[in-house]
Design an enzyme around this catalytic site. Structure first.
Site, PDB file in Angstrom:
ATOM      1  N   ASP A  95       0.838  -1.186   0.000  1.00  0.00           N
ATOM      2  CA  ASP A  95       0.000   0.000   0.000  1.00  0.00           C
ATOM      3  C   ASP A  95       0.881   1.247   0.000  1.00  0.00           C
ATOM      4  OD1 ASP A  95      -1.839   2.025   0.295  1.00  0.00           O
ATOM      5  OD2 ASP A  95      -3.142   0.836   1.585  1.00  0.00           O
ATOM      6  N   ASP A 304      -1.131   5.749  -6.849  1.00  0.00           N
ATOM      7  CA  ASP A 304      -1.554   4.839  -5.772  1.00  0.00           C
ATOM      8  C   ASP A 304      -1.547   3.387  -6.243  1.00  0.00           C
ATOM      9  OD1 ASP A 304      -2.716   4.015  -3.281  1.00  0.00           O
ATOM     10  OD2 ASP A 304      -4.638   3.864  -4.322  1.00  0.00           O
TER      11      ASP A 304
END
Ligand SMILES: *[C@@H]1O[C@H](CO)[C@@H](O)[C@H](O)[C@H]1NC(C)=O
Length: 429
Positions: A95, A304
């Protein structure tokens, strides 16, 4: 269950290439040769993720703190990591927009089935008290005001909402093993209880690769010098040769770098200065200021790893779609499928003739997306869709998100020390 078995077998068969080079696996099982439907299913979790990415910093008592991210979607990409002494194997999701690392920890009757760390079986595990410097960073509960001086301080405890669920966790530290590297006293959250349904909860833990103070980069300091890179394999791939490479050594040389922008309200996020888009050779005509970076509102563009489909704010997406449709000129027009609204009949339009999309970024970087990241084909029907979308209506989003589908088969090199992020084409299927 079958999916878990498959991934575990593959993980056991894999060997780490070098000290800090880890294989990256996707979570789509079985891999689909034409993954339109599986991507649409996967992307249903994007809304919650976008809500998290677009939320502004919470401020309390004049102190601005970023929301502590524990990942907001079932993760798409995982690595194999080790924790504790003797080492326990775990799967951790990558992440890049979160800093905290966490794992489900035994005993936990309410955690979902999946990889779980057993602190009691590790001689190097230490639970961190409420007075630990890490505790406020993880949003842990402060120490009780009145405390018997002779009693030990309580463990740093925290609780986090996650989708329709909440975690209860405590802060601990242990040796984290990534490839052949061992990182002593790594601070992470140990999830001990879950309130609510576990359906939407990731079965793996999370490896926080953001740029804030609790992240892997921050906790390892000079070991990796603030540098890592990843290459995400396509959801179509059975072969899983994606990788996460930590440290400056072994990074490719043919990388084009764009400066990172810093948003003090969201210190985890990797903002870049996207200045425009092109479809084929034609620049997309967006309203002036559409890409402007604004730390106060969060506006700008974030790279992301956890969002599936790239999202553009309404004016940007409308302009992109218009130019794309103008060039494709599908005779029967366009239909919607899931998050996609620009799907066309490939019997009428040779999909190979569809134009590519280029992101123009600060520093003169032009990232032309691989065609397979621009156009997604259906397996069932002669249909292909422009693989990007508008920010969902229920998200008050000002942020553009370049998501994992558009990063597949690209090596993304993050260099926090050099305040830049770079891109190089690399087939890693
Ligand atoms: C982004 O790039 C544009 C064009 O070069 C420039 O005008 C603008 O100031 C840059 N924005 C930031 C935040 O650096």
């Amino acid at each position: 269950m079958a999916a878990t078995t498959t991934i575990l077998l593959l993980l056991l068969a894999a060997t780490a290439a070098s000290a800090a080079d880890l294989s990256v696996y996707h979570n789509v099982h079985p891999p689909s040769p034409s993954p339109l439907e599986s991507i649409i299913a996967l992307a249903r979790a994007d809304d919650a993720r976008l809500l998290f990415l677009s939320s502004k910093a919470a401020s309390s008592g004049g102190v601005t703190s970023a929301p502590v991210a524990f990942g907001q979607t079932p993760p798409s990409y995982v690595v194999r990591a080790g924790l504790g002494t003797p080492v326990q194997q775990l799967l951790l999701a990558l992440d890049t927009s979160a800093d905290a690392t966490w794992s489900h920890c035994a005993p936990c009757d309410t955690c979902p089935a999946g990889s779980r760390f057993i602190p009691a079986s590790s001689s190097s595990y230490a639970s961190l008290p409420c007075a630990s410097d890490w505790c406020p960073l993880f949003d842990g509960q402060p120490c009780p005001a009145s405390q018997d001086a002779s009693a030990p301080l309580p463990t740093c405890a925290f609780s986090k909402p996650f989708a329709d669920t909440a975690f209860q966790a405590s802060l601990g530290s242990d040796t984290l093993r990534l490839g052949k590297d061992a990182i002593a006293s790594y601070a992470f959250g140990c999830v001990g209880a879950v309130t609510g349904p576990t359906t939407n909860l990731p079965k793996q833990g999370l490896l926080g690769l953001g740029r804030g103070p609790m992240s892997l980069l921050s906790q390892t300091g000079s070991r990796y010098n603030g540098v890592f890179s990843y290459c995400l394999p396509s959801y179509r791939s059975y072969y899983f040769s994606g990788s996460l490479r930590l440290g400056a050594a072994g990074q490719p040389r043919n990388v084009r770098y764009t400066p990172l922008l810093t948003n003090p309200h969201r210190p985890s996020l990797y903002y870049v200065n996207v200045t425009g888009l092109s479809v084929g050779r034609a620049p997309v005509k967006v309203p002036a200021g559409s890409f402007a970076f604004d730390p106060a509102t969060g506006a700008g563009t974030v790279i992301d790893s956890g969002t599936v489909i790239t999202r553009w704010t309404a004016p940007v997406y409308a302009a992109l779609r218009e130019e794309f449709r103008r060039q494709v000129a599908a005779p029967s027009g366009y239909t919607s499928l899931g998050a996609f609204d620009t799907c066309f009949n490939t019997d009428e339009v040779a999909a190979g003739g569809a134009p590519g999309v280029t992101l123009h970024m600060g520093g003169g970087v032009d990232l032309t997306l691989p065609m397979e990241n621009t156009l997604i084909h259906s397996s069932a029907t002669p249909l292909a869709c422009l693989a990007m979308a508008e920010t969902p209506q229920n998200v008050n989003a000002v942020v553009n998100v370049v998501a994992n589908l558009q990063q597949q088969n690209v090596r993304v090199v993050v260099d926090v020390a050099g305040s830049r992020v770079g891109f190089a084409r690399e087939p890693c299927n």
